[in-house]
Design a protein around this motif. Structure first.
Motif, PDB file in Angstrom:
ATOM      1  N   VAL A 285     -77.491   5.935  12.619  1.00 20.34           N
ATOM      2  CA  VAL A 285     -78.622   6.103  11.712  1.00 20.34           C
ATOM      3  C   VAL A 285     -79.773   6.772  12.477  1.00 20.34           C
ATOM      4  O   VAL A 285     -80.084   6.386  13.611  1.00 20.34           O
ATOM      5  CB  VAL A 285     -79.088   4.740  11.150  1.00 20.34           C
ATOM      6  CG1 VAL A 285     -80.351   4.917  10.303  1.00 20.34           C
ATOM      7  CG2 VAL A 285     -77.969   4.096  10.324  1.00 20.34           C
ATOM      8  N   ARG A 286     -80.401   7.758  11.845  1.00 18.74           N
ATOM      9  CA  ARG A 286     -81.586   8.367  12.460  1.00 18.74           C
ATOM     10  C   ARG A 286     -82.832   7.811  11.782  1.00 18.74           C
ATOM     11  O   ARG A 286     -83.076   8.085  10.601  1.00 18.74           O
ATOM     12  CB  ARG A 286     -81.564   9.894  12.319  1.00 18.74           C
ATOM     13  CG  ARG A 286     -82.742  10.548  13.066  1.00 18.74           C
ATOM     14  CD  ARG A 286     -82.828  12.043  12.868  1.00 18.74           C
ATOM     15  NE  ARG A 286     -83.908  12.590  13.698  1.00 18.74           N
ATOM     16  CZ  ARG A 286     -84.388  13.827  13.578  1.00 18.74           C
ATOM     17  NH1 ARG A 286     -83.892  14.658  12.676  1.00 18.74           N
ATOM     18  NH2 ARG A 286     -85.371  14.232  14.361  1.00 18.74           N
ATOM     19  N   LEU A 287     -83.600   7.028  12.518  1.00 18.38           N
ATOM     20  CA  LEU A 287     -84.870   6.514  12.021  1.00 18.38           C
ATOM     21  C   LEU A 287     -85.884   6.710  13.142  1.00 18.38           C
ATOM     22  O   LEU A 287     -85.906   5.934  14.105  1.00 18.38           O
ATOM     23  CB  LEU A 287     -84.768   5.040  11.622  1.00 18.38           C
ATOM     24  CG  LEU A 287     -85.823   4.535  10.624  1.00 18.38           C
ATOM     25  CD1 LEU A 287     -85.437   3.189  10.032  1.00 18.38           C
ATOM     26  CD2 LEU A 287     -87.223   4.480  11.208  1.00 18.38           C
ATOM     27  N   GLU A 288     -86.691   7.762  13.015  1.00 17.58           N
ATOM     28  CA  GLU A 288     -87.652   8.095  14.055  1.00 17.58           C
ATOM     29  C   GLU A 288     -88.696   9.057  13.521  1.00 17.58           C
ATOM     30  O   GLU A 288     -88.516   9.685  12.469  1.00 17.58           O
ATOM     31  CB  GLU A 288     -86.941   8.731  15.252  1.00 17.58           C
ATOM     32  CG  GLU A 288     -86.252  10.044  14.932  1.00 17.58           C
ATOM     33  CD  GLU A 288     -85.523  10.623  16.136  1.00 17.58           C
ATOM     34  OE1 GLU A 288     -85.576  10.008  17.216  1.00 17.58           O
ATOM     35  OE2 GLU A 288     -84.913  11.694  15.982  1.00 17.58           O
ATOM     36  N   ALA A 289     -89.803   9.155  14.252  1.00 19.46           N
ATOM     37  CA  ALA A 289     -90.885  10.075  13.898  1.00 19.46           C
ATOM     38  C   ALA A 289     -90.705  11.392  14.637  1.00 19.46           C
ATOM     39  O   ALA A 289     -90.171  11.429  15.751  1.00 19.46           O
ATOM     40  CB  ALA A 289     -92.234   9.457  14.249  1.00 19.46           C
ATOM     41  N   GLU A 290     -91.167  12.454  14.000  1.00 17.59           N
ATOM     42  CA  GLU A 290     -91.148  13.778  14.620  1.00 17.59           C
ATOM     43  C   GLU A 290     -92.410  14.526  14.218  1.00 17.59           C
ATOM     44  O   GLU A 290     -92.712  14.623  13.020  1.00 17.59           O
ATOM     45  CB  GLU A 290     -89.914  14.564  14.178  1.00 17.59           C
ATOM     46  CG  GLU A 290     -89.863  15.978  14.751  1.00 17.59           C
ATOM     47  CD  GLU A 290     -88.747  16.830  14.162  1.00 17.59           C
ATOM     48  OE1 GLU A 290     -88.479  17.913  14.710  1.00 17.59           O
ATOM     49  OE2 GLU A 290     -88.163  16.424  13.129  1.00 17.59           O
ATOM     50  N   GLN A 291     -93.126  15.033  15.190  1.00 23.19           N
ATOM     51  CA  GLN A 291     -94.273  15.887  14.923  1.00 23.19           C
ATOM     52  C   GLN A 291     -93.794  17.329  14.902  1.00 23.19           C
ATOM     53  O   GLN A 291     -93.142  17.791  15.833  1.00 23.19           O
ATOM     54  CB  GLN A 291     -95.345  15.707  15.998  1.00 23.19           C
ATOM     55  CG  GLN A 291     -96.062  14.363  15.965  1.00 23.19           C
ATOM     56  CD  GLN A 291     -97.041  14.238  14.802  1.00 23.19           C
ATOM     57  OE1 GLN A 291     -97.420  15.229  14.172  1.00 23.19           O
ATOM     58  NE2 GLN A 291     -97.460  13.010  14.526  1.00 23.19           N
ATOM     59  N   ARG A 292     -94.111  18.021  13.818  1.00 28.95           N
ATOM     60  CA  ARG A 292     -93.676  19.404  13.682  1.00 28.95           C
ATOM     61  C   ARG A 292     -94.787  20.203  13.008  1.00 28.95           C
ATOM     62  O   ARG A 292     -95.161  19.915  11.863  1.00 28.95           O
ATOM     63  CB  ARG A 292     -92.381  19.480  12.860  1.00 28.95           C
ATOM     64  CG  ARG A 292     -91.791  20.875  12.739  1.00 28.95           C
ATOM     65  CD  ARG A 292     -90.643  20.932  11.744  1.00 28.95           C
ATOM     66  NE  ARG A 292     -89.475  20.171  12.152  1.00 28.95           N
ATOM     67  CZ  ARG A 292     -88.259  20.341  11.627  1.00 28.95           C
ATOM     68  NH1 ARG A 292     -88.082  21.249  10.670  1.00 28.95           N
ATOM     69  NH2 ARG A 292     -87.252  19.616  12.036  1.00 28.95           N
ATOM     70  N   ASP A 293     -95.328  21.179  13.733  1.00 34.77           N
ATOM     71  CA  ASP A 293     -96.385  22.045  13.187  1.00 34.77           C
ATOM     72  C   ASP A 293     -97.556  21.244  12.638  1.00 34.77           C
ATOM     73  O   ASP A 293     -98.082  21.540  11.550  1.00 34.77           O
ATOM     74  CB  ASP A 293     -95.807  22.971  12.095  1.00 34.77           C
ATOM     75  CG  ASP A 293     -94.720  23.889  12.649  1.00 34.77           C
ATOM     76  OD1 ASP A 293     -94.836  24.297  13.808  1.00 34.77           O
ATOM     77  OD2 ASP A 293     -93.755  24.168  11.911  1.00 34.77           O
ATOM     78  N   GLY A 294     -97.949  20.200  13.377  1.00 31.62           N
ATOM     79  CA  GLY A 294     -99.109  19.422  12.989  1.00 31.62           C
ATOM     80  C   GLY A 294     -98.880  18.435  11.866  1.00 31.62           C
ATOM     81  O   GLY A 294     -99.830  17.822  11.367  1.00 31.62           O
ATOM     82  N   LYS A 295     -97.637  18.256  11.469  1.00 28.94           N
ATOM     83  CA  LYS A 295     -97.319  17.338  10.372  1.00 28.94           C
ATOM     84  C   LYS A 295     -96.370  16.252  10.888  1.00 28.94           C
ATOM     85  O   LYS A 295     -95.527  16.506  11.756  1.00 28.94           O
ATOM     86  CB  LYS A 295     -96.666  18.124   9.230  1.00 28.94           C
ATOM     87  CG  LYS A 295     -96.361  17.315   7.979  1.00 28.94           C
ATOM     88  CD  LYS A 295     -95.785  18.205   6.886  1.00 28.94           C
ATOM     89  CE  LYS A 295     -96.790  19.247   6.428  1.00 28.94           C
ATOM     90  NZ  LYS A 295     -96.329  19.973   5.220  1.00 28.94           N
ATOM     91  N   LEU A 296     -96.520  15.034  10.348  1.00 26.78           N
ATOM     92  CA  LEU A 296     -95.635  13.942  10.726  1.00 26.78           C
ATOM     93  C   LEU A 296     -94.437  13.888   9.787  1.00 26.78           C
ATOM     94  O   LEU A 296     -94.595  13.799   8.568  1.00 26.78           O
ATOM     95  CB  LEU A 296     -96.383  12.603  10.683  1.00 26.78           C
ATOM     96  CG  LEU A 296     -95.509  11.361  10.939  1.00 26.78           C
ATOM     97  CD1 LEU A 296     -94.958  11.360  12.367  1.00 26.78           C
ATOM     98  CD2 LEU A 296     -96.290  10.081  10.663  1.00 26.78           C
ATOM     99  N   TYR A 297     -93.253  13.941  10.368  1.00 24.66           N
ATOM    100  CA  TYR A 297     -92.014  13.720   9.626  1.00 24.66           C
ATOM    101  C   TYR A 297     -91.419  12.394  10.103  1.00 24.66           C
ATOM    102  O   TYR A 297     -91.285  12.166  11.308  1.00 24.66           O
ATOM    103  CB  TYR A 297     -91.013  14.846   9.870  1.00 24.66           C
ATOM    104  CG  TYR A 297     -91.456  16.188   9.321  1.00 24.66           C
ATOM    105  CD1 TYR A 297     -91.035  16.616   8.061  1.00 24.66           C
ATOM    106  CD2 TYR A 297     -92.296  17.017  10.051  1.00 24.66           C
ATOM    107  CE1 TYR A 297     -91.442  17.845   7.553  1.00 24.66           C
ATOM    108  CE2 TYR A 297     -92.708  18.236   9.548  1.00 24.66           C
ATOM    109  CZ  TYR A 297     -92.276  18.650   8.294  1.00 24.66           C
ATOM    110  OH  TYR A 297     -92.693  19.859   7.793  1.00 24.66           O
ATOM    111  N   ILE A 298     -91.080  11.543   9.158  1.00 23.40           N
ATOM    112  CA  ILE A 298     -90.400  10.293   9.488  1.00 23.40           C
ATOM    113  C   ILE A 298     -88.996  10.392   8.916  1.00 23.40           C
ATOM    114  O   ILE A 298     -88.810  10.454   7.693  1.00 23.40           O
ATOM    115  CB  ILE A 298     -91.130   9.062   8.913  1.00 23.40           C
ATOM    116  CG1 ILE A 298     -92.603   9.044   9.346  1.00 23.40           C
ATOM    117  CG2 ILE A 298     -90.425   7.778   9.361  1.00 23.40           C
ATOM    118  CD1 ILE A 298     -93.420   7.926   8.709  1.00 23.40           C
TER     119      ILE A 298
END
Length: 336
Positions: A285-298
């Motif tokens: 399972v992938r459950l993590e935060a990612e910062q991409r181009d100034g935006k938060l993806y969870i």
């Protein structure tokens, strides 16, 4: 004002949207999905609480997420009116193996490894010689009911929905959102993109068999029997990298003949429907935060056959990541 987009309206997307919107009523939260209940993959699933096809997801996470979801389902069951069954399940093996107690055993009711006397009884009951097995008390949901419940709960909190197919995480539809919670399941394969996500095809049959009152998983044949409040699910297949959503006659024969071997009376059960869907398989399972181009993806996807088993616990971790994001944002603003 922070704006949140939740991608996907399956049970994981709905759970995340509900938890965020109910805790933060003044934050704008929208679910963006190509399909909503009753037309999602989850609507056709077996609806069984049972850690299944989770790859190498760490046991401590399965225990954490699954345990919290079990408690949530227990609360709904006690409340009543949600089409939830609480019943014994038997995980049975025709070939001898040494079974260990799962780490999540402490979070469920009635867990135990079966002894020879119990296996002898079950072998007579299910017409197959079993030599190993375990049992515990679990939940079987009727998926359209619990999905509709979560959808209503989200709308009651003034959450918004948008029917639209997201093509990538750079989709223009997401430009106005500060936070994107990705619960696209199999869709994450193309949208992220993440080639670790693979379909695990499942084909099941639904019959009318009110005399069936226990859930049975025959691990060596792959057949399973899951009674719910409206019908009884007979399964099933788990075909990796198979994108076929059509009914296959050979699989129908495997399901119906295999389950009838366990309970011969199922030969006389009325067949009401057949269904094939694609589970979102992943090595873990992938459950993590990612910062991409100034935006938060969870990211919250890759639950395999355990969407209903893990959804509420996974949503709690998503909310924790979101809480941390808001707290850090407030600290930065205070410094300005």
């Amino acid at each position: 004002m922070t704006k949140v987009a939740v991608l996907g309206a399956g049970i994981n997307g709905l759970a995340c949207a509900v938890r965020v919107k109910e805790k933060y009523p003044n934050i704008h939260v929208v679910i963006i999905a190509s399909e909503f209940t009753p037309n999602t993959t989850g609507d056709g699933s077996g609806g069984f609480w049972y850690p299944y096809l989770c790859g190498i997801t760490p046991q401590d996470l399965l225990c954490k997420w699954g345990g919290e979801t079990y408690k949530y389902l227990y609360g709904l069951w006690r409340e009543g009116g949600h089409d939830l069954c609480l019943l014994p399940m038997f995980e049975l093996y025709r070939e001898k193996r040494e079974l260990v107690t799962h780490s999540w055993a402490k979070d469920v009711l009635g867990y135990r490894i079966l002894d020879e006397k119990q296996l002898s009884y079950l072998s007579g009951l299910y017409s197959v010689k079993y030599v190993s097995g375990r049992t515990f008390t679990s939940f079987i949901a009727y998926p359209p009911t619990i999905l509709a419940h979560l959808h209503r709960r989200f709308e009651a909190a003034n959450g918004q929905t948008l029917q639209y197919r997201i093509n990538s995480l750079d989709d223009k539809k997401l430009d106005d959102y500060d936070v994107v919670i990705n619960c696209l399941g199999l869709g994450a394969r193309e949208v992220v993109p993440d080639d670790k996500v693979v379909p695990i095809r499942g084909q099941i049959s639904r019959v009318i068999a009110p005399w069936v009152t226990n859930a049975v998983m025959d691990e060596d044949s792959g057949n399973y029997i899951l009674p719910n409040v409206h019908n009884c699910v007979l399964g099933g297949t788990h075909q990796t990298n198979d994108f076929n959503r059509s009914i296959v006659g050979e699989d129908t024969d495997f399901v119906l003949n295999g389950c009838s071997q366990l309970i011969p009376g199922l030969k006389n059960a009325e067949l009401i429907t057949q269904w094939a869907g694609l589970r979102p398989g992943r090595e873990s399972v992938r459950l993590e935060a990612e910062q991409r181009d100034g935006k938060l993806y969870i990211h919250n996807y890759g639950h395999g056959g355990s969407g209903l088993t893990l959804f509420w616990g996974c949503a709690a971790d998503v909310l924790e990541i979101f809480d941390k994001h808001l707290t850090e944002g407030r600290k930065q603003n205070a410094k300005l």
